[in-house]
Design an enzyme around this catalytic site. Sequence first.
Site, PDB file in Angstrom:
ATOM      1  CB  ALA A  12      -0.929  -0.010   1.218  1.00 21.89           C
ATOM      2  CE1 TYR A  14       5.144   8.915  -1.458  1.00 18.41           C
ATOM      3  CE2 TYR A  14       6.357   7.073  -0.521  1.00 18.41           C
ATOM      4  CZ  TYR A  14       5.954   8.400  -0.470  1.00 18.41           C
ATOM      5  OH  TYR A  14       6.357   9.187   0.566  1.00 18.41           O
ATOM      6  N   GLY A  16       1.171   1.164  -5.158  1.00 17.77           N
ATOM      7  CA  GLY A  16      -0.014   0.325  -4.929  1.00 17.77           C
ATOM      8  C   GLY A  16      -1.228   1.143  -4.518  1.00 17.77           C
ATOM      9  CG  PHE A 164       5.262   3.808 -17.506  1.00 18.66           C
ATOM     10  CD1 PHE A 164       6.636   3.734 -17.698  1.00 18.66           C
ATOM     11  CD2 PHE A 164       4.472   2.793 -18.021  1.00 18.66           C
ATOM     12  CE1 PHE A 164       7.208   2.677 -18.412  1.00 18.66           C
ATOM     13  CE2 PHE A 164       5.033   1.730 -18.733  1.00 18.66           C
ATOM     14  CZ  PHE A 164       6.401   1.675 -18.927  1.00 18.66           C
ATOM     15  CB  ALA A 227      17.776   4.209 -18.074  1.00 20.24           C
ATOM     16  CB  CYS A 278      12.125   5.932 -10.072  1.00 14.12           C
ATOM     17  SG  CYS A 278      10.672   5.344  -9.174  1.00 14.12           S
ATOM     18  CG  PHE A 279      14.933   9.398 -12.791  1.00 10.41           C
ATOM     19  CD1 PHE A 279      13.956   8.570 -13.309  1.00 10.41           C
ATOM     20  CD2 PHE A 279      14.877  10.738 -13.090  1.00 10.41           C
ATOM     21  CE1 PHE A 279      12.945   9.063 -14.106  1.00 10.41           C
ATOM     22  CE2 PHE A 279      13.863  11.252 -13.893  1.00 10.41           C
ATOM     23  CZ  PHE A 279      12.904  10.415 -14.393  1.00 10.41           C
ATOM     24  CD  GLN A 280      21.716   7.292  -7.212  1.00 11.37           C
ATOM     25  OE1 GLN A 280      21.765   8.512  -7.312  1.00 11.37           O
ATOM     26  NE2 GLN A 280      22.323   6.638  -6.251  1.00 11.37           N
TER      27      GLN A 280
HETATM   28  P1  NAD Z   1       6.716   1.715  -0.932  1.00 10.23           P
HETATM   29  O1  NAD Z   1       7.882   1.360  -0.090  1.00 10.23           O
HETATM   30  O2  NAD Z   1       6.067   3.059  -0.797  1.00 10.23           O
HETATM   31  O3  NAD Z   1       5.551   0.625  -0.720  1.00 10.23           O
HETATM   32  C1  NAD Z   1       5.751  -0.760  -0.693  1.00 10.23           C
HETATM   33  C2  NAD Z   1       4.857  -1.365   0.414  1.00 10.23           C
HETATM   34  O4  NAD Z   1       4.903  -2.783   0.312  1.00 10.23           O
HETATM   35  C3  NAD Z   1       5.307  -1.027   1.826  1.00 10.23           C
HETATM   36  O5  NAD Z   1       4.275  -0.331   2.510  1.00 10.23           O
HETATM   37  C4  NAD Z   1       5.599  -2.403   2.469  1.00 10.23           C
HETATM   38  O6  NAD Z   1       5.212  -2.476   3.839  1.00 10.23           O
HETATM   39  C5  NAD Z   1       4.744  -3.324   1.618  1.00 10.23           C
HETATM   40  N1  NAD Z   1       5.186  -4.721   1.632  1.00 10.23           N
HETATM   41  C6  NAD Z   1       6.430  -5.210   1.415  1.00 10.23           C
HETATM   42  N2  NAD Z   1       6.416  -6.560   1.460  1.00 10.23           N
HETATM   43  C7  NAD Z   1       5.133  -6.933   1.708  1.00 10.23           C
HETATM   44  C8  NAD Z   1       4.486  -8.204   1.854  1.00 10.23           C
HETATM   45  N3  NAD Z   1       5.158  -9.375   1.715  1.00 10.23           N
HETATM   46  N4  NAD Z   1       3.166  -8.225   2.114  1.00 10.23           N
HETATM   47  C9  NAD Z   1       2.456  -7.052   2.222  1.00 10.23           C
HETATM   48  N5  NAD Z   1       3.024  -5.836   2.087  1.00 10.23           N
HETATM   49  C10 NAD Z   1       4.353  -5.770   1.822  1.00 10.23           C
HETATM   50  O7  NAD Z   1       7.183   1.514  -2.442  1.00 10.23           O
HETATM   51  P2  NAD Z   1       6.580   2.220  -3.775  1.00 10.23           P
HETATM   52  O8  NAD Z   1       7.223   3.543  -3.991  1.00 10.23           O
HETATM   53  O9  NAD Z   1       5.105   2.084  -3.766  1.00 10.23           O
HETATM   54  O10 NAD Z   1       7.189   1.260  -4.876  1.00 10.23           O
HETATM   55  C11 NAD Z   1       6.670  -0.029  -5.114  1.00 10.23           C
HETATM   56  C12 NAD Z   1       7.282  -0.563  -6.413  1.00 10.23           C
HETATM   57  O11 NAD Z   1       6.881   0.257  -7.523  1.00 10.23           O
HETATM   58  C13 NAD Z   1       8.798  -0.554  -6.423  1.00 10.23           C
HETATM   59  O12 NAD Z   1       9.252  -1.656  -7.166  1.00 10.23           O
HETATM   60  C14 NAD Z   1       9.128   0.744  -7.144  1.00 10.23           C
HETATM   61  O13 NAD Z   1      10.393   0.656  -7.716  1.00 10.23           O
HETATM   62  C15 NAD Z   1       8.028   0.784  -8.188  1.00 10.23           C
HETATM   63  N6  NAD Z   1       7.682   2.125  -8.710  1.00 10.23           N
HETATM   64  C16 NAD Z   1       7.693   3.233  -7.913  1.00 10.23           C
HETATM   65  C17 NAD Z   1       7.316   4.482  -8.429  1.00 10.23           C
HETATM   66  C18 NAD Z   1       7.307   5.708  -7.581  1.00 10.23           C
HETATM   67  O14 NAD Z   1       7.137   6.794  -8.119  1.00 10.23           O
HETATM   68  N7  NAD Z   1       7.462   5.622  -6.264  1.00 10.23           N
HETATM   69  C19 NAD Z   1       6.884   4.589  -9.755  1.00 10.23           C
HETATM   70  C20 NAD Z   1       6.863   3.449 -10.544  1.00 10.23           C
HETATM   71  C21 NAD Z   1       7.257   2.222 -10.009  1.00 10.23           C
HETATM   72  C1  UDX Z   2       9.821   8.937 -12.476  1.00 11.49           C
HETATM   73  C2  UDX Z   2       9.237   8.761 -13.895  1.00 11.49           C
HETATM   74  O1  UDX Z   2       8.944  10.051 -14.441  1.00 11.49           O
HETATM   75  C3  UDX Z   2       7.993   7.900 -13.845  1.00 11.49           C
HETATM   76  O2  UDX Z   2       7.521   7.653 -15.156  1.00 11.49           O
HETATM   77  C4  UDX Z   2       8.314   6.575 -13.155  1.00 11.49           C
HETATM   78  O3  UDX Z   2       7.155   5.773 -13.027  1.00 11.49           O
HETATM   79  C5  UDX Z   2       8.917   6.809 -11.781  1.00 11.49           C
HETATM   80  O4  UDX Z   2      10.067   7.658 -11.901  1.00 11.49           O
HETATM   81  P1  UDX Z   2       9.294  10.461 -10.358  1.00 11.49           P
HETATM   82  O5  UDX Z   2      10.646  10.056  -9.903  1.00 11.49           O
HETATM   83  O6  UDX Z   2       8.147  10.309  -9.433  1.00 11.49           O
HETATM   84  O7  UDX Z   2       8.888   9.663 -11.698  1.00 11.49           O
HETATM   85  O8  UDX Z   2       9.324  12.025 -10.791  1.00 11.49           O
HETATM   86  P2  UDX Z   2       9.893  12.796 -12.077  1.00 11.49           P
HETATM   87  O9  UDX Z   2       8.916  13.838 -12.418  1.00 11.49           O
HETATM   88  O10 UDX Z   2      10.296  11.890 -13.148  1.00 11.49           O
HETATM   89  O11 UDX Z   2      11.174  13.547 -11.502  1.00 11.49           O
HETATM   90  C6  UDX Z   2      12.360  12.860 -11.113  1.00 11.49           C
HETATM   91  C7  UDX Z   2      13.446  13.842 -10.732  1.00 11.49           C
HETATM   92  O12 UDX Z   2      13.924  14.542 -11.891  1.00 11.49           O
HETATM   93  C8  UDX Z   2      12.976  14.932  -9.766  1.00 11.49           C
HETATM   94  O13 UDX Z   2      13.979  15.174  -8.813  1.00 11.49           O
HETATM   95  C9  UDX Z   2      12.759  16.122 -10.679  1.00 11.49           C
HETATM   96  O14 UDX Z   2      12.865  17.338  -9.988  1.00 11.49           O
HETATM   97  C10 UDX Z   2      13.884  15.938 -11.673  1.00 11.49           C
HETATM   98  N1  UDX Z   2      13.648  16.604 -12.971  1.00 11.49           N
HETATM   99  C11 UDX Z   2      12.577  16.256 -13.739  1.00 11.49           C
HETATM  100  C12 UDX Z   2      14.549  17.557 -13.447  1.00 11.49           C
HETATM  101  O15 UDX Z   2      15.543  17.875 -12.771  1.00 11.49           O
HETATM  102  N2  UDX Z   2      14.338  18.131 -14.674  1.00 11.49           N
HETATM  103  C13 UDX Z   2      13.277  17.805 -15.455  1.00 11.49           C
HETATM  104  O16 UDX Z   2      13.157  18.362 -16.560  1.00 11.49           O
HETATM  105  C14 UDX Z   2      12.360  16.833 -14.972  1.00 11.49           C
END
Ligand code: NAD
Ligand code: UDX
Length: 468
Positions: A12, A14, A16, A164, A227, A278-280
Amino acid sequence: PIEVKKIVCIGAGYVGGPTCAVVALKCPHIQVTIVDVNQSRIDAWNDPDFNLPIYEPGLVDVVKGCRGRNLFFSTEVDKGIAEADLIFVSVNTPTKKSGLGAGFAADLNYIELATRRIAEVSTSSKIVVEKSTVPCRTAESMRTILEANAKPGCRFDILSNPEFLAEGTAIEDLFAPDRVLIGSLQSQEGLDACAALANVYANWIPKERILTVGLWSSELSKLAANAMLAQRISSVNMLSAICEATGANVDEVAYAVGKDSRVGPKFLKASVGFGGSCFQKYSLNLVYLARSLNLEEVARYWYAVVEANDYQKNRFAKKVVDTLFNTITGKKIAVLGFAFKADTGDTRESPAIDLINHFLSERARVTVYDPEVQESQIMLDLTDYGAKPAEPIQKAVTVCPSALEACKGADAIVVVTEWKEFVNLDWQSIHDTMNKPAFIFDGRNILKRQELKNIGFKVVSIGTGDRL
Ligand code: NAD
Ligand code: UDX
């Protein structure tokens, strides 16, 4: 076609939370349960006053629209799995801290634990959807684990459906995504499962935006998309260094370059460096993948994107020190913004952390203001979650309730996050309270440079060779 009636999402966070809340809103005929092992997170999702665990514009309205109707949040992971016919796996996949691939490879422990749980408690067939971002061929490992542990009569079809969304615009992105990507095995069963998930999305997304590909292409596309976006920002940031040295203006260069329709105008904003979870991470995952395939030149190429980002952050920190007459010892630096980008409270890999660490190593005093980040989170980040002693950091850093408060008596202001409210602060009053000369370092090129100069500020922006 298989009809999906009950969905469970494991994790649950960012991704989910917002993703499956939108599925519930758009598909009133499907019951959606989001489960997590983290009790306090689930409690916050169920908060009667809607103080949800993450800040995301528009999210509260989505949850208000369907929580208790067909959207439920729960810690009963097993029950959720057992009831569902489609399972999103949306757990965290952090970078490995130790062992093989430490610092580069994704830690798949949470994925594996969730997968084993699915095998153990399922008494009926399931479509299992990999939502987390994972290295290529993870779906294969999931399938092996599920098949080896399946109860008689249970089949598991695995799909890859990377997310995405970007933080800060998650709800917009989920309502109208550029595309939804679904990867499956090309067997009849795989294609049927793919069609079932595509039908869920088709409730609100035009069919031509739902792309279906093979499993491995889907997994690799997610890493590649991230990337390549990171690479765009590093490219423009590396141009910003040339602009500073020559007197060109990086915003003008980016504008001119972006007008070429083959390049496009988005994601060309020079900055103090990119942050976020994500990016790094994904760039390094790609480096690791290339290395493990013995493609050293490919690995070096993607690694340069991350190196350039580190260089940009360091370069900016160094510029602050150089400009303040080569010393910031005992000086007060006001840092505006701590989140990794605007419109989120997320601080993962925020450039603010590296910058403040740099200022602290030069023995400056630092004040911080961010509209969405709590003091407790800032301290966790600056102490590296307890790895560093808290006391010296607490002594040197003060978290303030407003930008005005943070800037009072400062020698320099450093804008790290592009929060809109920073553009129209009462800059005259702020100038009045500051030590002179009053410096502003605009790490996002969002401020009205000429107006600030007219007030008397010395303004340093990214990628401009202009005199102070
Ligand atoms: P998050 O850490 O915010 O959430 C993950 C949750 O999963 C946590 O609350 C954790 O307690 C729960 N969890 C872990 N193992 C579990 C289990 N076995 N049963 C039940 N719950 C469990 O992470 P997030 O940012 O939501 O990222 C989730 C995935 O999506 C990652 O692989 C991330 O790389 C990817 N992703 C993130 C973003 C973003 O912008 N944050 C965007 C696209 C993809
Ligand atoms: C990124 C991807 O955009 C998204 O598609 C993927 O699912 C998760 O990773 P996010 O990291 O949430 O999303 O934000 P994003 O808007 O991509 O910004 C990433 C970083 O790049 C931030 O620190 C932002 O400030 C920086 N950024 C973005 C710049 O420095 N310049 C830009 O032109 C755009």
